[in-house]
Design a protein around this motif. Structure first.
Motif, short mmCIF file in Angstrom:
data_model
loop_
_atom_site.label_atom_id
_atom_site.label_comp_id
_atom_site.label_asym_id
_atom_site.label_seq_id
_atom_site.Cartn_x
_atom_site.Cartn_y
_atom_site.Cartn_z
N PRO A 128 -148.03 32.01 11.40
CA PRO A 128 -149.44 31.73 11.98
C PRO A 128 -150.44 32.45 11.20
N GLN A 129 -150.04 33.74 10.99
CA GLN A 129 -151.19 34.70 10.37
C GLN A 129 -151.41 34.53 8.89
N GLY A 130 -150.66 33.71 8.29
CA GLY A 130 -150.91 33.53 6.96
C GLY A 130 -149.54 33.38 6.27
N ALA A 131 -148.79 34.57 6.09
CA ALA A 131 -147.55 34.76 5.54
C ALA A 131 -146.83 35.65 5.74
N ASP A 132 -145.45 35.92 5.59
CA ASP A 132 -144.65 37.02 5.96
C ASP A 132 -143.46 36.85 5.21
N SER A 133 -143.14 37.96 4.86
CA SER A 133 -141.84 38.56 4.04
C SER A 133 -140.78 38.67 5.04
N VAL A 134 -139.70 38.01 4.80
CA VAL A 134 -138.55 38.49 5.79
C VAL A 134 -137.18 38.36 4.77
N PRO A 135 -136.32 39.12 5.26
CA PRO A 135 -134.81 39.04 4.61
C PRO A 135 -133.93 37.89 4.88
N VAL A 136 -133.39 37.48 3.81
CA VAL A 136 -132.58 36.41 4.17
C VAL A 136 -131.08 36.54 3.21
N VAL A 137 -130.00 36.23 4.07
CA VAL A 137 -128.67 36.25 3.25
C VAL A 137 -127.81 34.96 3.57
N GLU A 138 -127.05 34.83 2.62
CA GLU A 138 -126.15 33.49 2.72
C GLU A 138 -124.98 34.00 3.20
#
Length: 986
Positions: A128-138
Motif C-alpha cells: 500500500p505504501q509503494g513497495a517493500d522488500s521481504v525475504p522468501v524461502v522455498e
C-alpha cells in the motif's frame, strides 16, 4: 497446644475484622500472585526438549548444516562456536564452490533421505505504501519431514510453482488475503532490468498463511520449490532435514563433523553424551561454562529485586499487624489476667501473620495461575514466539504460597515481640501510647550496615575488573542500612514540628511518636523511590552519554542512498552480522543502481541542493586487502601501537581518561575507508568548498580529515605529505587449508606487498568544523589502480537545503524502492535519544507505591488515633480538622519517603555508572577491529571512559514535590470530616 489455641484465636479475629484482614491478605497475596504468574509464564513459554525439536527438526531425525571446508567440532545440541573455529572457518572465500549434500558426500548412513532447505532470497512486493522488500524461502510444506517447522494459520500448503504462503504480519501489512495475487520482483543476483531499470514482475498466488513459531512478527514468504530463479554461482543449499534409519547417534555426528558438517540430532539431544565424550568441551573450556557473567549479573539483580519486593510487603503489612495488636491490648490484658504468659501473647500475634499469610499465599498462587493465563497473549506479543503447552509447576506454586506464609510471619514478628513485652496492668488500663526515647541502637546497627554496603560497592567499582556480586550485594545492603536508620530519622523529624501550623505539627509529632507504623511506610516508599530513581538516573546518564558520543557519518539534514554491497553490509550490521558459511552473497541484488536515475528520483521528492556518488571497496563477502592511512609513530594513538594493536594503558583512572582526551586516538574508533574521489565528493562530505584541498586532489594528491594523518612536508617547503599503504589479511604460510580455499587468497596474497605511497596532502574540515567520520581519506583513482583495489559506486550522498520532513522521507523511501534494486535510504536527523515513555512509567510506579504506602499509613494513623480525634472534637475542633490532619499525615509520610528514597537511589546509580566506565577496554578493542565498509556506513564504536553522570532533576522534583502533594490531597478528599464520638470505655 499453644499454637493450636493461637491459630483459633487468629482465625476468629480475622473473621471479626474482615476489612482489615482482607487488606493485609491482599498485600501478602500480591508478591505471591506475581511470582506464580511469572512461574506459569516461564514454564509455558519455555519449550520442552520435544517441543524444541519439533520446531527445529519437524518430523526429521536431524538437521544437517554445512559449516566449513575443514573438520569442525560441535556441541551436542548442534551449536558450533564461531570463535573457537575462527582460524579454520574462512568459508567466506568459497565463491562459486558447490556444496555437496550429506547423502552425496557419504557422511550419512545408507538409506537416509534428505530434504534440502534452500537459502533465503529477496522479493520486492507491491505494498500500500509503494513497495517493500521481504525475504522468501522455498519449502515443500507438504513434505512430512517439514511438519512442525511452521504454524499453519489458514489455507493450505503450496503445491506448484508460483504458489506461496505469507506470514500473518506480512498479510496484514500488505492488506492481502488468501486467494489474492502477489505482484513481486525477484531480487536474485543475475536478474536483468529492462531499459527503464525495472525488473520483470511476477504474479504469485497466495494459498495459505503460515508463521515461523520462533519469529511470529517476521515478514516472510514461503514459496513452492521451483518458484524462484537460480542464483548464478550458487553454492547450493547448506541445510538439510534428514530421515535416517535408526536415528543419528553421537559417533555418526562426529563423522559428519570431520566432513565439515554439523548436525542437530533428535537422538543426541534426547540422550546427550557425557562431557568427556565431547571434544569441544575438552579443547575449549569456555564452551563448557554453563552461565556467563551477564547471566550471573541478571540473576543477582533479579534476586535482589525479589528480596526488595518482599521487603516492601513486610514494611507495608507490618504496621497493619501492629495497629491490630494495639487495638486488642485490652484482650491481651484479659488473657494475661487469666494466666496467659508472654509466649502465648506472642504466639497469638504471630498466628495472625500465619493465618493471613496462608490465606494470601493460597489466594495469590491461584490468582497467579489465572493472571499467567490472561497474560499469555501479551507475553507472546512481547516475545514474538509461539509458546508451548500451558503448564503449571505445583512445586513452584507451593513454594510461592509458602513465601506468603513466611512474609506474613516476618511482618508480624516485630509487633509480636513488642506486644509480648507489655505488662498486664498497662494493657488493661491503656497506659501511655507511643514510642519513648530515640532508637539509637537500631540506627547504629543501620549505620554499620550502610558503611559495609558502601565499602562493598566501592570495592566493586574501583577494583580492576567486573565484580558483580559485591556490586549488587553492596547496593542491597546499603539500602537495608538506610531502612534501619529510618526510625531514627522519623523520630528526629518530630522536633521540627514547631515550624509547622497546628495540623502539620500534630501530624509530624504523631508520626514521630508512633514511628512503629510510620517508619515502615516511609521505608516502603524509600525502597520504591530508590529503585525508580536509580533506573531514571541510569537512563538519563545513558542518554547524555549517547548524545555526547554521537558521531554520525553524515551531517544533519544530509541523505544517503546506499545500494549494492553497501546496502547488503548495512543490513548485515543491523541484523547482527550473522555468519554465512557457504560464502555466497545472499539477500539483495548487488548490482548498483543507475546513479543519474537515483539522483533524479530522490531529488524530485527531497529538498536537494547537490548530490555526489561515493564509491567504496568492492565487497563480495571476502575482501582480504584494503588501503589504509599510515601515520608516523608520533602521530599514532599511543594506546594502540604495541603488540599488534593491543591496548596498552597506564594503571588507574588517569589512564582511562587519557584515551578519550588524546585527539590522536579518535581515528582508532571512528573507522572509515580510504576511497577515491573528486571535488564533488569532497564537497558532499564536508558541505563546503575548500579550493586548496580541491586543487591538491585534482593534481594527484590526497585529502585527509585529521592533521595527525600527515607525515611531514615536501622538500623546499612544499605541500604537506601523507602516506597510504596496502593492508593484507592473509592466512599464515603454514596454515593447512583446502586447495579451493587457498586459491581464493592467491590473487590478493601472492608475492610481497607493494610499497607504501606518499602523496601531497591537504587537511579538510566540514562546514561547522566537525570531523568527517565516515571516510578516512580521499585519494586519486590512480593510487587505487596502483594497488589493484577495485572500487564500485555504493552510495549517493545528497546535501539538502533543510531537514527533510517525515512525509518527504517516506516518499523518498518509495522512490528508492522503485529504482530496480534494493536500496537503503538514511536521513541524518542528529541524535534521537530520550526515554520519555520509560521515565513516565518509572514515575508512575514510584507514585503508585508512594500513594499506596501513604494511604495505608494514613488509614492506620486515623484508626489508631481515634481517641485523639474524639478528644479534639470534645474541646471544639472543627469537623474539617480530621481532613486536614489526614492530609498532613499523608504528605509528611510521602515527603520523608521520597526525599530519603531519592538520595538513596543515587548511590546504586553512581556505582553502576562508575563501574561501567571501567569496562571501556572491551569496547575499544571492538572498535579497533572494525574495518571495511563498517566505518563508511555505520561508523565504529566510539568509546569514552568518563561516566557522564547526569541527575534527572525533573524526575526528582516531580517525585519529591508533586507526588506528596497528590498524596495529601487524596487523603484529605477521601477522609470523612465528621468525627464519631464512641461510647466511653471503662
Amino acid at each position: 497446644m499453644i499454637w493450636k489455641v493461637a491459630v483459633r484465636i487468629a482465625r476468629r479475629e480475622a473473621l471479626r475484622h474482615k476489612g482489615r484482614s482482607a487488606l493485609v491478605a491482599a498485600m501478602l497475596a500480591l508478591p505471591v500472585a506475581g511470582a506464580s504468574a511469572a512461574d506459569t509464564l516461564y514454564h509455558t513459554t519455555k519449550l520442552t526438549t520435544v517441543e524444541q525439536l519439533q520446531r527445529d527438526l519437524g518430523h526429521a531425525d536431524a538437521l544437517v548444516s554445512y559449516v566449513a571446508p575443514t573438520p569442525i567440532e560441535q556441541l551436542p545440541d548442534g551449536t558450533v562456536p564461531g570463535s573457537a573455529q575462527a582460524g579454520g572457518m574462512l568459508s567466506g572465500a568459497l565463491q562459486g564452490v558447490q556444496v555437496a549434500s550429506p547423502v552425496d558426500s557419504g557422511v550419512l548412513p545408507s538409506g537416509s533421505r534428505v530434504v534440502p532447505l534452500p537459502n533465503q532470497q529477496e522479493l520486492r512486493v507491491e505494498a500500500p505504501q509503494g513497495a517493500d522488500s521481504v525475504p522468501v524461502v522455498e519449502r515443500d510444506l507438504g513434505d512430512p519431514l517439514l511438519s512442525g517447522l511452521y504454524v499453519p494459520k489458514a489455507g493450505r500448503a503450496p503445491r506448484a510453482a508460483g504458489e506461496v504462503t505469507l506470514s500473518t504480519s506480512l498479510l496484514s501489512s500488505l492488506d492481502k488475503h488468501i486467494g489474492d495475487q502477489l505482484t513481486a520482483e525477484f531480487l536474485t543476483p543475475g536478474q536483468v532490468p529492462d531499459k527503464n531499470g525495472q525488473l520483470p514482475k511476477h504474479q504469485l498466488t497466495i494459498v495459505g498463511e503460515d508463521d515461523d513459531p520462533a519469529h511470529l512478527d517476521a515478514d516472510e514468504v514461503i514459496a513452492y520449490p521451483g518458484t524462484l530463479p537460480a542464483v548464478p554461482d550458487d553454492a547450493g543449499p547448506t541445510q538439510w532435514l534428514a530421515q535416517i534409519p535408526g536415528g543419528l547417534n553421537w559417533a555418526q555426528v562426529q563423522k559428519l563433523n570431520q566432513g565439515g558438517y554439523s548436525a542437530e540430532s533428535r537422538l543426541v539431544v534426547e540422550n546427550p553424551p557425557p562431557d568427556s565424550a565431547v571434544p569441544l568441551m575438552q579443547h575449549y573450556h569456555a564452551a563448557s561454562v554453563g552461565s556467563s557473567r551477564l547471566t550471573q549479573a541478571l540473576l543477582a539483580v533479579g534476586a535482589v529485586g525479589i528480596v526488595m519486593a518482599l521487603l516492601e510487603v513486610v514494611l507495608l503489612a507490618g504496621p497493619a499487624f501492629a495497629v491490630g495488636a494495639r487495638k486488642r491490648r485490652r484482650d491481651f490484658g484479659l488473657m494475661g489476667a487469666a494466666g496467659a504468659d508472654h509466649r502465648m501473647v506472642r504466639a497469638v500475634v504471630l498466628a495472625d501473620g500465619l493465618v493471613l499469610g496462608a490465606v494470601g499465599g493460597v489466594v495469590g498462587a491461584l490468582a497467579g495461575i489465572g493472571l499467567g493465563r490472561l497474560a499469555l497473549p501479551e507475553a507472546v506479543d512481547f516475545t514474538h514466539r509461539e509458546p508451548g503447552a500451558f503448564r503449571i509447576a505445583p512445586g513452584d506454586l507451593a513454594g510461592a504460597a509458602l513465601i506468603g506464609v513466611v512474609t506474613g510471619l516476618i511482618a508480624a514478628l516485630i509487633p509480636a515481640v513488642i506486644t509480648g513485652r507489655q505488662q498486664v496492668l498497662e494493657s488493661l488500663t491503656g497506659g501511655r501510647r507511643g514510642a519513648r526515647g530515640v532508637p539509637w541502637k537500631l540506627a547504629t546497627l543501620g549505620a554499620v550496615i550502610l558503611a559495609a554496603g558502601l565499602a562493598a560497592t566501592g570495592y566493586a567499582v574501583f577494583r580492576p575488573g567486573i565484580h558483580t556480586v559485591p556490586l549488587v550485594g553492596g547496593i542491597a545492603v546499603s539500602e537495608l542500612g538506610v531502612v534501619a536508620c529510618t526510625p531514627l530519622l522519623v523520630a528526629l523529624t518530630g522536633k521540627l514540628g514547631r515550624l509547622l501550623p497546628l495540623t502539620g505539627r500534630m501530624a509530624l509529632r504523631d508520626s514521630a511518636r508512633n514511628r512503629g507504623r510510620t517508619a515502615p511506610a516511609v521505608a516502603a516508599i524509600l525502597a520504591a523511590v530508590a529503585g525508580s530513581t536509580a533506573v531514571a538516573t541510569l537512563l538519563t546518564t545513558n542518554d547524555a552519554q549517547g548524545r555526547a558520543q554521537y558521531h554520525s557519518t553524515l551531517r544533519p539534514g544530509q541523505v544517503a542512498l546506499m545500494f549494492g554491497a553497501a546496502a547488503q553490509q548495512q543490513e548485515e550490521q543491523q541484523s547482527g552480522g550473522s555468519l554465512r558459511y557457504n560464502g555466497t552473497p545472499t539477500g539483495p541484488d548487488l548490482t548498483p543502481v543507475d546513479a543519474a536515475k537515483a539522483i533524479a528520483a530522490i531529488s524530485a521528492v527531497l529538498p536537494v541542493r547537490s548530490a555526489a556518488v561515493i564509491p567504496t571497496q568492492d565487497y563480495n563477502g571476502f575482501v582480504p586487502v584494503s588501503i589504509v592511512v599510515k601515520r608516523t609513530p608520533a602521530n599514532d594513538c599511543p594506546f594502540f601501537n604495541g603488540n599488534g594493536g593491543a591496548v596498552v594503558l597506564p594503571p588507574g583512572q588517569g589512564g582511562e581518561s587519557m584515551i578519550q582526551s588524546d585527539p590522536r586516538c579518535q581515528a582508532a574508533f571512528g573507522g572509515g575507508q580510504v576511497v577515491p574521489g573528486d571535488a564533488a565528493t569532497l564537497r558532499a562530505l564536508t558541505g563546503t568548498v575548500d579550493p586548496q584541498a580541491e586543487k591538491i586532489l585534482a593534481a594527484g594528491g590526497m585529502v585527509v580529515f585529521s592533521p595527525f594523518d600527515l607525515t611531514g612536508t615536501a622538500p623546499a617547503g612544499g605541500a604537506p605529505r601523507a602516506t597510504i599503504a596496502l593492508q593484507r589479511d592473509c592466512p599464515p604460510a603454514g596454515l593447512d587449508l583446502p586447495d579451493d580455499l587457498r586459491s581464493q587468497f592467491a590473487p590478493y596474497c601472492a608475492g610481497p606487498p607493494p610499497a607504501d605511497l606518499t602523496l601531497p596532502a591537504a587537511v579538510a574540515r566540514t562546514k561547522d568544523g566537525s570531523a568527517v567520520n565516515g571516510v578516512r581519506a580521499l585519494i586519486p583513482q590512480s593510487a587505487a589502480d596502483k594497488y589493484r583495489v577495485k572500487y564500485v559506486p555504493s552510495m549517493v550522498l545528497f546535501d539538502t537545503t533543510r531537514m527533510p520532513t517525515k512525509a518527504e522521507q517516506e516518499r523518498a523511501n518509495a522512490a528508492a524502492e522503485s529504482l530496480g534494486t534494493t536500496a537503503l535510504l538514511d536521513v541524518e536527523r542528529g541524535y534521537q535519544g530520550g526515554n520519555d515513555t520509560t521515565m513516565l512509567a518509572l514515575a508512575a510506579v514510584a507514585a503508585f507505591v508512594t500513594l499506596g504506602a501513604a494511604a495505608i499509613s494514613t488509614g492506620l494513623a486515623i484508626t489508631d488515633g481515634q481517641a485523639d480525634l474524639e478528644t479534639l472534637a470534645a474541646v471544639g475542633a472543627r469537623p474539617r480538622m480530621r481532613r486536614a490532619l489526614a492530609g498532613s499525615q499523608a504528605t509528611i509520610t510521602a515527603v520523608l519517603g521520597t526525599v530519603l528514597g531519592s538520595a538513596t537511589g543515587l548511590v546504586p546509580a553512581v556505582a553502576i555508572v562508575e563501574a561501567r566506565s571501567h569496562s571501556f577496554v572491551q569496547s575499544a578493542l571492538q572498535g579497533r577491529s572494525g574495518h571495511g565498509l563498517r566505518g563508511l556506513i555505520g561508523g565504529g564504536p566510539t568509546v569514552h571512559a568518563q561516566s557522564y553522570l547526569t541527575i534527572p532533576w525533573t524526575f526528582l522534583i516531580g517525585t519529591i514535590v508533586i507526588v506528596p502533594m497528590l498524596a495529601g490531597i487524596a487523603a484529605a478528599l477521601v477522609t470523612r470530616s465528621k468525627i464519631e464520638i464512641r461510647r466511653r470505655r471503662g
